[in-house]
Design a protein around this motif. Structure first.
Motif, PDB file in Angstrom:
ATOM      1  N   LEU A 189     -10.355   1.912   5.612  1.00 44.99           N
ATOM      2  CA  LEU A 189     -10.102   2.870   5.222  1.00 44.99           C
ATOM      3  C   LEU A 189      -9.772   3.308   3.933  1.00 44.99           C
ATOM      4  CD1 LEU A 189      -6.615   2.688   6.937  1.00 44.99           C
ATOM      5  CD2 LEU A 189      -8.167   3.893   7.491  1.00 44.99           C
ATOM      6  N   ASN A 190      -9.882   1.982   2.879  1.00 42.32           N
ATOM      7  CA  ASN A 190     -10.108   1.563   1.463  1.00 42.32           C
ATOM      8  C   ASN A 190     -11.247   2.443   1.118  1.00 42.32           C
ATOM      9  OD1 ASN A 190      -7.772   0.074   1.160  1.00 42.32           O
ATOM     10  ND2 ASN A 190      -8.785  -1.826   1.255  1.00 42.32           N
ATOM     11  N   ALA A 191     -12.296   2.341   2.208  1.00 45.91           N
ATOM     12  CA  ALA A 191     -14.106   3.039   2.075  1.00 45.91           C
ATOM     13  C   ALA A 191     -14.778   4.042   2.509  1.00 45.91           C
ATOM     14  CB  ALA A 191     -14.758   1.880   2.759  1.00 45.91           C
ATOM     15  N   ARG A 192     -13.018   4.677   2.784  1.00 46.16           N
ATOM     16  CA  ARG A 192     -12.599   6.193   3.275  1.00 46.16           C
ATOM     17  C   ARG A 192     -13.161   7.299   2.202  1.00 46.16           C
ATOM     18  NH1 ARG A 192     -11.373   7.269   9.096  1.00 46.16           N
ATOM     19  NH2 ARG A 192     -10.538   8.842   8.360  1.00 46.16           N
ATOM     20  N   PRO A 193     -13.758   8.011   1.825  1.00 47.74           N
ATOM     21  CA  PRO A 193     -13.212   8.783   0.562  1.00 47.74           C
ATOM     22  C   PRO A 193     -12.280   9.861   0.815  1.00 47.74           C
ATOM     23  CG  PRO A 193     -15.379   9.112   1.343  1.00 47.74           C
ATOM     24  CD  PRO A 193     -15.088   7.880   2.077  1.00 47.74           C
ATOM     25  N   ASP A 194     -12.375  10.019   2.255  1.00 41.30           N
ATOM     26  CA  ASP A 194     -11.128  11.525   2.918  1.00 41.30           C
ATOM     27  C   ASP A 194     -10.107  10.905   2.944  1.00 41.30           C
ATOM     28  OD1 ASP A 194     -11.713   9.533   5.065  1.00 41.30           O
ATOM     29  OD2 ASP A 194     -11.828  11.607   6.622  1.00 41.30           O
ATOM     30  N   VAL A 195      -9.593   9.618   2.976  1.00 45.09           N
ATOM     31  CA  VAL A 195      -8.490   8.944   3.308  1.00 45.09           C
ATOM     32  C   VAL A 195      -7.714   8.492   2.321  1.00 45.09           C
ATOM     33  CG1 VAL A 195      -6.489   6.507   3.980  1.00 45.09           C
ATOM     34  CG2 VAL A 195      -8.750   7.736   5.511  1.00 45.09           C
ATOM     35  N   HIS A 196      -6.962   9.035   1.464  1.00 44.80           N
ATOM     36  CA  HIS A 196      -6.125   9.097  -0.273  1.00 44.80           C
ATOM     37  C   HIS A 196      -4.943   7.837  -0.176  1.00 44.80           C
ATOM     38  CE1 HIS A 196      -8.774  12.900  -0.421  1.00 44.80           C
ATOM     39  NE2 HIS A 196      -8.587  12.385  -1.293  1.00 44.80           N
ATOM     40  N   GLY A 197      -4.182   7.689   0.775  1.00 46.31           N
ATOM     41  CA  GLY A 197      -3.477   7.324   0.596  1.00 46.31           C
ATOM     42  C   GLY A 197      -3.008   6.256   2.246  1.00 46.31           C
ATOM     43  N   ILE A 198      -3.108   4.998   1.934  1.00 44.73           N
ATOM     44  CA  ILE A 198      -2.610   4.152   3.036  1.00 44.73           C
ATOM     45  C   ILE A 198      -1.444   3.660   3.228  1.00 44.73           C
ATOM     46  CG2 ILE A 198      -3.270   1.906   4.239  1.00 44.73           C
ATOM     47  CD1 ILE A 198      -5.663   2.843   2.714  1.00 44.73           C
ATOM     48  N   LEU A 199      -0.516   4.194   4.541  1.00 46.90           N
ATOM     49  CA  LEU A 199       0.655   3.454   4.473  1.00 46.90           C
ATOM     50  C   LEU A 199       1.225   2.329   5.582  1.00 46.90           C
ATOM     51  CD1 LEU A 199       4.183   5.846   4.057  1.00 46.90           C
ATOM     52  CD2 LEU A 199       3.420   4.708   6.356  1.00 46.90           C
ATOM     53  N   VAL A 200       0.961   1.214   4.993  1.00 46.89           N
ATOM     54  CA  VAL A 200       1.597   0.573   7.093  1.00 46.89           C
ATOM     55  C   VAL A 200       3.489   0.500   6.712  1.00 46.89           C
ATOM     56  CG1 VAL A 200       1.490  -1.962   6.913  1.00 46.89           C
ATOM     57  CG2 VAL A 200      -0.579  -0.781   6.063  1.00 46.89           C
ATOM     58  N   GLN A 201       3.353   1.251   7.636  1.00 45.56           N
ATOM     59  CA  GLN A 201       4.990   1.129   8.144  1.00 45.56           C
ATOM     60  C   GLN A 201       5.949  -0.508   8.580  1.00 45.56           C
ATOM     61  OE1 GLN A 201       7.023   3.906   8.379  1.00 45.56           O
ATOM     62  NE2 GLN A 201       8.910   2.218   8.222  1.00 45.56           N
ATOM     63  N   LEU A 202       6.642  -0.532   7.440  1.00 46.87           N
ATOM     64  CA  LEU A 202       7.338  -1.761   7.836  1.00 46.87           C
ATOM     65  C   LEU A 202       9.016  -1.668   8.386  1.00 46.87           C
ATOM     66  CD1 LEU A 202       6.837  -2.904   4.265  1.00 46.87           C
ATOM     67  CD2 LEU A 202       4.895  -3.789   5.824  1.00 46.87           C
ATOM     68  N   PRO A 203       9.494  -2.311   9.238  1.00 44.67           N
ATOM     69  CA  PRO A 203       8.589  -3.851   9.336  1.00 44.67           C
ATOM     70  C   PRO A 203       7.463  -4.567   9.370  1.00 44.67           C
ATOM     71  CG  PRO A 203      10.702  -4.103  10.747  1.00 44.67           C
ATOM     72  CD  PRO A 203      10.530  -2.846  10.145  1.00 44.67           C
ATOM     73  N   LEU A 204       6.662  -5.449   9.674  1.00 45.24           N
ATOM     74  CA  LEU A 204       5.591  -5.905  10.305  1.00 45.24           C
ATOM     75  C   LEU A 204       6.374  -7.070  11.227  1.00 45.24           C
ATOM     76  CD1 LEU A 204       2.573  -5.718   8.179  1.00 45.24           C
ATOM     77  CD2 LEU A 204       2.914  -3.862   9.988  1.00 45.24           C
ATOM     78  N   PRO A 205       5.362  -6.536  12.706  1.00 47.31           N
ATOM     79  CA  PRO A 205       5.843  -8.131  14.328  1.00 47.31           C
ATOM     80  C   PRO A 205       5.764  -9.424  13.203  1.00 47.31           C
ATOM     81  CG  PRO A 205       4.526  -6.668  15.298  1.00 47.31           C
ATOM     82  CD  PRO A 205       4.610  -6.594  13.293  1.00 47.31           C
ATOM     83  N   PRO A 206       6.749 -10.439  13.260  1.00 47.86           N
ATOM     84  CA  PRO A 206       7.175 -11.490  12.885  1.00 47.86           C
ATOM     85  C   PRO A 206       5.753 -12.430  12.301  1.00 47.86           C
ATOM     86  CG  PRO A 206       8.636 -11.364  14.615  1.00 47.86           C
ATOM     87  CD  PRO A 206       8.136 -10.270  14.587  1.00 47.86           C
ATOM     88  N   HIS A 207       4.447 -12.192  13.615  1.00 45.79           N
ATOM     89  CA  HIS A 207       3.223 -13.092  13.629  1.00 45.79           C
ATOM     90  C   HIS A 207       2.370 -12.669  12.681  1.00 45.79           C
ATOM     91  CE1 HIS A 207       1.811  -9.704  16.114  1.00 45.79           C
ATOM     92  NE2 HIS A 207       0.619 -10.293  16.029  1.00 45.79           N
ATOM     93  N   VAL A 208       2.530 -11.210  12.142  1.00 48.37           N
ATOM     94  CA  VAL A 208       1.912 -10.706  10.701  1.00 48.37           C
ATOM     95  C   VAL A 208       2.134 -11.017   9.458  1.00 48.37           C
ATOM     96  CG1 VAL A 208       0.824  -8.549  10.401  1.00 48.37           C
ATOM     97  CG2 VAL A 208       1.190  -8.299  12.896  1.00 48.37           C
ATOM     98  N   ASP A 209       0.873 -11.197   9.047  1.00 50.56           N
ATOM     99  CA  ASP A 209       0.929 -11.725   6.967  1.00 50.56           C
ATOM    100  C   ASP A 209       1.131 -10.292   5.908  1.00 50.56           C
ATOM    101  OD1 ASP A 209       0.840 -12.199   4.813  1.00 50.56           O
ATOM    102  OD2 ASP A 209      -0.749 -14.207   5.478  1.00 50.56           O
TER     103      ASP A 209
END
Ligand code: NDP
Length: 297
Positions: free
Chosen positions: A85-105
Motif C-alpha cells: 500500500l505504501n507503494a501505491r500512488p492511489d492510496v494516500h492514507g493507510i489506517l490500521v484499526q486498533l486494537p490488533l489481536p495480541p499475537h500481532v506486533d
C-alpha cells in the motif's frame, strides 16, 4: 448553571463539508484521495467504527480500499500488505484499526506505514514531530478535541488545562496540542494523587481514561469546559448504553460547556480522519493543505 452542550455532530458535519468540497476540487485536478482501511478479526466495536469511517469517506469523495483480514493474520502478512500500500500512488492514507489481536506486533505494523500516509498520526516520526512542534499529521481524536475547544474559546492562551489519561493515541498528543496552544497543561493518569483537586483547578478538562462516569461533576470547576473522550458501554435495564468518562448529569449543572457521549468527540474523530486523508492526498499532489482550524470554520 446549566452547561452549553458542545454539538460534535454539527461541528463534524461542517468539517466533512469542507473536506468534501476540497476533495472534489482535487479530483477535478486529477487526484482522488484514497484511504486503505485494514481490519483484522471480527471485534464488533471495531467493525462498527470501520464501517462508519468507510461510509463517511465515500460520502466525502474519498475512495476507500477495504482489507478485512482473518483474526489469525500474522505480523508478516500485515507488514507486506502495508509495504504494498505504501507503494501505491492511489492510496494516500493507510489506517490500521486498533486494537490488533495480541499475537500481532502492533508497533512493527504501525512503524511500517509510510509516515506520509500515516493518517492516524501514530507513527513514531509523526509523534516526534508533534512533540517538536513541527508540521505533522496529528492523531484524529485529539485534533477533534482541539477543534471543539477552539470553537468554544477561540484563543486558549494561558488557560489551565488538565488532560486525564496518557495514552499515545489520545492523552499524550492532546497534551502536546494544548501546550502548542499556550495552555498550562497538567497530565493525570492512574497513579495521580488527588485527581479531584487537579480537576478543581482546571479551566479545561479533557477526560480520556475509559472508565464510565468516573469523573464526578462535584470535582469540576464552575464554568469549566469539559471534553469527554471516553466511550464506555454499560448495561442499563438490560440494554447497552454508551456513556463517557465524565458523569454528564452532575457535570452539566456545574460546568460552562461539555461534550455529550455520544455526539461529542466521536463524530469529530472520523471527520478529522477524512481531513488527514485529504491533506495527505493534497501533499502528494503538491498543493496547499487545509489547516484544521481553517477547515472547521
Ligand atoms: P487507554 O486505556 O490506552 O489509556 C487510558 C489512560 O487513562 C491511561 O493513561 C491510564 O493511566 C488512565 N487512567 C485509567 N484509569 C484512570 C483513573 N481512574 N484515573 C486517572 N487516570 C486513569 O485508553 P485510550 O486513551 O485509548 O482511550 C481512553 C478512552 O477514550 C476510552 O474510553 C476509549 O474508548 C475512548 N476513545 C474514544 C475515541 C473517540 O473517538 N471518541 C477515540 C479513542 C479512544 P495509566 O497510563 O497509568 O495506566
Amino acid at each position: 448553571m446549566t452547561a452549553t452542550i458542545i454539538d460534535g455532530r454539527a461541528a463534524a458535519e461542517r468539517l466533512r463539508n469542507r473536506v468534501a468540497a476540497r476533495a472534489a476540487e482535487l479530483a477535478r485536478m486529477g487526484t482522488v484521495p484514497g484511504l486503505a482501511v485494514i481490519l483484522v478479526g471480527d471485534d464488533p466495536a471495531s467493525q462498527v467504527y470501520v464501517s462508519n469511517k468507510t461510509k463517511q469517506a465515500a460520502a466525502a469523495g474519498i475512495r476507500h480500499f477495504d482489507y478485512r483480514l482473518a483474526g489469525d493474520t500474522t505480523t508478516e502478512t500485515l507488514v507486506s500488505l502495508i509495504r504494498a500500500l505504501n507503494a501505491r500512488p492511489d492510496v494516500h492514507g493507510i489506517l490500521v484499526q486498533l486494537p490488533l489481536p495480541p499475537h500481532v506486533d502492533t508497533n512493527e505494523v504501525l512503524a511500517t506505514i509510510d509516515p506520509a500516509k500515516d493518517v492516524d498520526g501514530f507513527h513514531a516520526l509523526n509523534a516526534g514531530r508533534l512533540a517538536l512542534g513541527l508540521e505533522t499529521t496529528v492523531p484524529c481524536t485529539p485534533l477533534g478535541c482541539l477543534i471543539l475547544l477552539r470553537q468554544v474559546h477561540g484563543n486558549l492562551a494561558g488557560m489551565r488545562a488538565l488532560v486525564i489519561g496518557r495514552s499515545n493515541i489520545v492523552g499524550k498528543p492532546m497534551a502536546q496540542l494544548l501546550l502548542q496552544n499556550d495552555c498550562t497543561v497538567t497530565i493525570a493518569h492512574s497513579r495521580t494523587r488527588d485527581l479531584p483537586a487537579l480537576c478543581r483547578e482546571a479551566e479545561i478538562v479533557v477526560a480520556a481514561i475509559g472508565r464510565p462516569r468516573a469523573i464526578s461533576g462535584a470535582w469540576l470547576r464552575d464554568g469549566a469546559t469539559v471534553i469527554d473522550v471516553g466511550i464506555n458501554r454499560i448495561e442499563v435495564d438490560g440494554k447497552t448504553k454508551l456513556v463517557g468518562d465524565v458523569d454528564f448529569d452532575s457535570a452539566k449543572e456545574r460546568v460552562g460547556a461539555i461534550t455529550p457521549v455520544p455526539g461529542g468527540v466521536g463524530p469529530m474523530t472520523i471527520a478529522c480522519l477524512l481531513l488527514n486523508t485529504l491533506n495527505a492526498a493534497i501533499r502528494a499532489a503538491n498543493t496547499r493543505v487545509i489547516e484544521p482550524l481553517e477547515a472547521s470554520e
